[in-house]
Design a protein around this motif. Structure first.
Motif, PDB file in Angstrom:
ATOM      1  N   ALA A   1       0.847  -1.188   0.000  1.00 18.09           N
ATOM      2  CA  ALA A   1       0.000   0.000   0.000  1.00 18.09           C
ATOM      3  C   ALA A   1       0.886   1.243   0.000  1.00 18.09           C
ATOM      4  O   ALA A   1       2.006   1.223   0.517  1.00 18.09           O
ATOM      5  N   ILE A   2       0.397   2.308  -0.601  1.00 18.03           N
ATOM      6  CA  ILE A   2       1.121   3.575  -0.596  1.00 18.03           C
ATOM      7  C   ILE A   2       0.184   4.679  -0.129  1.00 18.03           C
ATOM      8  O   ILE A   2      -1.035   4.574  -0.264  1.00 18.03           O
ATOM      9  N   ASP A   3       0.749   5.712   0.438  1.00 18.33           N
ATOM     10  CA  ASP A   3      -0.051   6.851   0.871  1.00 18.33           C
ATOM     11  C   ASP A   3      -0.395   7.723  -0.327  1.00 18.33           C
ATOM     12  O   ASP A   3       0.405   7.873  -1.255  1.00 18.33           O
ATOM     13  N   SER A   4      -1.583   8.284  -0.301  1.00 19.40           N
ATOM     14  CA  SER A   4      -1.979   9.189  -1.365  1.00 19.40           C
ATOM     15  C   SER A   4      -1.492  10.598  -1.032  1.00 19.40           C
ATOM     16  O   SER A   4      -0.684  10.805  -0.123  1.00 19.40           O
ATOM     17  N   ILE A   5      -1.977  11.570  -1.775  1.00 16.50           N
ATOM     18  CA  ILE A   5      -1.570  12.956  -1.585  1.00 16.50           C
ATOM     19  C   ILE A   5      -2.802  13.804  -1.318  1.00 16.50           C
ATOM     20  O   ILE A   5      -3.920  13.312  -1.295  1.00 16.50           O
ATOM     21  N   VAL A   6      -2.584  15.073  -1.126  1.00 18.29           N
ATOM     22  CA  VAL A   6      -3.670  16.042  -1.016  1.00 18.29           C
ATOM     23  C   VAL A   6      -3.543  17.008  -2.186  1.00 18.29           C
ATOM     24  O   VAL A   6      -2.495  17.638  -2.344  1.00 18.29           O
ATOM     25  N   PRO A   7      -4.563  17.072  -3.025  1.00 19.05           N
ATOM     26  CA  PRO A   7      -5.856  16.378  -2.971  1.00 19.05           C
ATOM     27  C   PRO A   7      -5.742  14.968  -3.560  1.00 19.05           C
ATOM     28  O   PRO A   7      -4.987  14.760  -4.511  1.00 19.05           O
ATOM     29  N   PRO A   8      -6.499  14.008  -3.021  1.00 13.85           N
ATOM     30  CA  PRO A   8      -6.423  12.621  -3.505  1.00 13.85           C
ATOM     31  C   PRO A   8      -7.257  12.392  -4.761  1.00 13.85           C
ATOM     32  O   PRO A   8      -8.181  11.587  -4.769  1.00 13.85           O
ATOM     33  N   GLU A   9      -6.953  13.111  -5.820  1.00 10.68           N
ATOM     34  CA  GLU A   9      -7.642  12.955  -7.100  1.00 10.68           C
ATOM     35  C   GLU A   9      -6.692  12.322  -8.102  1.00 10.68           C
ATOM     36  O   GLU A   9      -5.499  12.635  -8.125  1.00 10.68           O
ATOM     37  N   SER A  10      -7.224  11.469  -8.955  1.00 11.59           N
ATOM     38  CA  SER A  10      -6.382  10.722  -9.892  1.00 11.59           C
ATOM     39  C   SER A  10      -5.484  11.630 -10.720  1.00 11.59           C
ATOM     40  O   SER A  10      -4.298  11.347 -10.915  1.00 11.59           O
ATOM     41  N   SER A  11      -6.045  12.725 -11.230  1.00 17.87           N
ATOM     42  CA  SER A  11      -5.263  13.601 -12.098  1.00 17.87           C
ATOM     43  C   SER A  11      -4.119  14.282 -11.362  1.00 17.87           C
ATOM     44  O   SER A  11      -3.144  14.706 -11.982  1.00 17.87           O
ATOM     45  N   ALA A  12      -4.227  14.403 -10.051  1.00 14.09           N
ATOM     46  CA  ALA A  12      -3.130  14.959  -9.258  1.00 14.09           C
ATOM     47  C   ALA A  12      -2.202  13.858  -8.756  1.00 14.09           C
ATOM     48  O   ALA A  12      -0.984  14.049  -8.650  1.00 14.09           O
TER      49      ALA A  12
ATOM     50  N   GLU B   1       4.774  21.001  -6.813  1.00 10.76           N
ATOM     51  CA  GLU B   1       5.890  20.988  -7.765  1.00 10.76           C
ATOM     52  C   GLU B   1       5.490  20.457  -9.139  1.00 10.76           C
ATOM     53  O   GLU B   1       6.086  20.841 -10.141  1.00 10.76           O
ATOM     54  N   THR B   2       4.498  19.563  -9.190  1.00 11.41           N
ATOM     55  CA  THR B   2       4.057  19.090 -10.509  1.00 11.41           C
ATOM     56  C   THR B   2       3.216  20.139 -11.215  1.00 11.41           C
ATOM     57  O   THR B   2       3.169  20.185 -12.444  1.00 11.41           O
ATOM     58  N   GLY B   3       2.524  20.982 -10.430  1.00 11.00           N
ATOM     59  CA  GLY B   3       1.655  21.986 -11.025  1.00 11.00           C
ATOM     60  C   GLY B   3       0.292  21.460 -11.413  1.00 11.00           C
ATOM     61  O   GLY B   3      -0.491  22.168 -12.039  1.00 11.00           O
ATOM     62  N   VAL B   4      -0.014  20.218 -11.037  1.00  6.19           N
ATOM     63  CA  VAL B   4      -1.313  19.614 -11.362  1.00  6.19           C
ATOM     64  C   VAL B   4      -2.036  19.310 -10.059  1.00  6.19           C
ATOM     65  O   VAL B   4      -1.554  18.529  -9.239  1.00  6.19           O
ATOM     66  N   TYR B   5      -3.220  19.907  -9.886  1.00  6.11           N
ATOM     67  CA  TYR B   5      -3.944  19.793  -8.620  1.00  6.11           C
ATOM     68  C   TYR B   5      -5.254  19.019  -8.732  1.00  6.11           C
ATOM     69  O   TYR B   5      -5.892  18.745  -7.720  1.00  6.11           O
ATOM     70  N   GLY B   6      -5.671  18.678  -9.936  1.00  6.04           N
ATOM     71  CA  GLY B   6      -6.928  17.947 -10.083  1.00  6.04           C
ATOM     72  C   GLY B   6      -7.335  17.845 -11.537  1.00  6.04           C
ATOM     73  O   GLY B   6      -6.550  18.113 -12.449  1.00  6.04           O
ATOM     74  N   PHE B   7      -8.587  17.440 -11.744  1.00  6.22           N
ATOM     75  CA  PHE B   7      -9.088  17.285 -13.109  1.00  6.22           C
ATOM     76  C   PHE B   7      -9.285  18.636 -13.794  1.00  6.22           C
ATOM     77  O   PHE B   7      -9.299  18.722 -15.012  1.00  6.22           O
ATOM     78  N   GLN B   8      -9.460  19.682 -13.000  1.00  4.00           N
ATOM     79  CA  GLN B   8      -9.538  21.034 -13.533  1.00  4.00           C
ATOM     80  C   GLN B   8      -8.672  21.945 -12.692  1.00  4.00           C
ATOM     81  O   GLN B   8      -8.766  21.945 -11.462  1.00  4.00           O
ATOM     82  N   ASP B   9      -7.820  22.704 -13.338  1.00  3.16           N
ATOM     83  CA  ASP B   9      -6.983  23.667 -12.640  1.00  3.16           C
ATOM     84  C   ASP B   9      -7.296  25.070 -13.154  1.00  3.16           C
ATOM     85  O   ASP B   9      -7.896  25.239 -14.218  1.00  3.16           O
ATOM     86  N   ARG B  10      -6.875  26.064 -12.395  1.00  2.00           N
ATOM     87  CA  ARG B  10      -7.185  27.447 -12.741  1.00  2.00           C
ATOM     88  C   ARG B  10      -5.968  28.123 -13.358  1.00  2.00           C
ATOM     89  O   ARG B  10      -4.842  27.947 -12.894  1.00  2.00           O
ATOM     90  N   GLU B  11      -6.210  28.895 -14.392  1.00  6.94           N
ATOM     91  CA  GLU B  11      -5.141  29.659 -15.025  1.00  6.94           C
ATOM     92  C   GLU B  11      -4.592  30.679 -14.030  1.00  6.94           C
ATOM     93  O   GLU B  11      -5.337  31.264 -13.245  1.00  6.94           O
ATOM     94  N   ASN B  12      -3.282  30.890 -14.056  1.00  4.02           N
ATOM     95  CA  ASN B  12      -2.668  31.870 -13.167  1.00  4.02           C
ATOM     96  C   ASN B  12      -3.241  33.260 -13.422  1.00  4.02           C
ATOM     97  O   ASN B  12      -3.340  33.706 -14.569  1.00  4.02           O
ATOM     98  N   GLY B  13      -3.629  33.923 -12.337  1.00  2.97           N
ATOM     99  CA  GLY B  13      -4.141  35.279 -12.453  1.00  2.97           C
ATOM    100  C   GLY B  13      -5.498  35.380 -13.100  1.00  2.97           C
ATOM    101  O   GLY B  13      -5.889  36.447 -13.582  1.00  2.97           O
ATOM    102  N   SER B  14      -6.242  34.276 -13.122  1.00  3.51           N
ATOM    103  CA  SER B  14      -7.540  34.272 -13.786  1.00  3.51           C
ATOM    104  C   SER B  14      -8.442  33.240 -13.125  1.00  3.51           C
ATOM    105  O   SER B  14      -7.983  32.371 -12.387  1.00  3.51           O
TER     106      SER B  14
END
Length: 206
Positions: free
Chosen positions: A49-60, A73-86
């Motif tokens: 077994a391995i520990d997941s991350i926060v947020p525990p979404e597949s895309s992240a 550091e990957t820059g990927v937080y989920g299935f949808q991310d927000r554009e910088n400054g927008s």
């Protein structure tokens, strides 16, 4: 010649890393009779077994797993991310992963890498030996590299991901839970409110 025979390459040492999205190690460990092939792979190699991350979404999770660093550091937080400054959003793809992937390190070490059906890898990288991008890829043809591999996958009717639309026509009556049953196990809504508030007092000062 089968797919895995084509992937074997030279006679040097090889490592296979297998991950199945959404399947906990405990499920396989506790039901080895239902998963004989996976159990055999674990017994012959290693599995845990391995520990997941926060947020525990597949895309992240998959970019974190294949780089060894967290979403900061990957820059990927989920299935949808927000554009910088927008407030505009986008769906992260392979090119959005900002950290070095495991197979990039393998390639840099002058070894060959084959990447099959790993999420958040579309479009497939051209600097690895073989790659088939994972879910959210539009088609096998667009998700695979090189062309020889694409043809092999087409010949075998390879499917990247399940077709969720096939479940839309299924009868889901047995899965439904009414609000009344969920709260009270069969009591009426008015009875459930009475039970939930029994013994609770309110005052204007509280």
């Amino acid at each position: 010649m089968g797919l895995f025979e084509r992937l074997r390459g030279d006679s040097g040492p090889r490592v296979a890393f297998i991950g199945i999205d959404g399947v906990p190690h405990s499920l396989i460990a506790e039901h080895s009779d239902r998963f004989p092939n996976l159990t055999a792979l674990i017994e012959d190699g290693a599995g845990s077994a391995i520990d997941s991350i926060v947020p525990p979404e597949s895309s992240a999770c998959w970019p974190a797993l294949t780089t060894g660093v967290n979403p900061g550091e990957t820059g990927v937080y989920g299935f949808q991310d927000r554009e910088n400054g927008s407030y505009e959003t986008y769906v992260p793809m392979g090119r959005d992963v900002q950290a070095t992937r495991l197979w990039d390190r393998v390639t840099e070490a002058d070894r060959e890498a084959t990447v099959l059906n790993v999420p958040v890898t579309f479009p497939p990288q051209r600097n690895v030996q073989r790659m088939v991008s994972g879910f959210l890829s539009p088609s096998v043809e667009k998700a695979s590299h090189p062309e020889e591999l694409t043809q092999t996958l087409d010949d075998g009717d390879y499917i990247i991901d399940v077709n969720a639309k096939l479940g839309h026509k299924d009868d889901k009556a047995s899965l439904s839970i009414t609000p009344t049953r969920r709260l009270t196990g069969g009591l009426s809504p008015s009875s459930s409110i009475s039970r939930l508030t029994t013994g609770i007092s309110f005052s204007a000062s509280s």
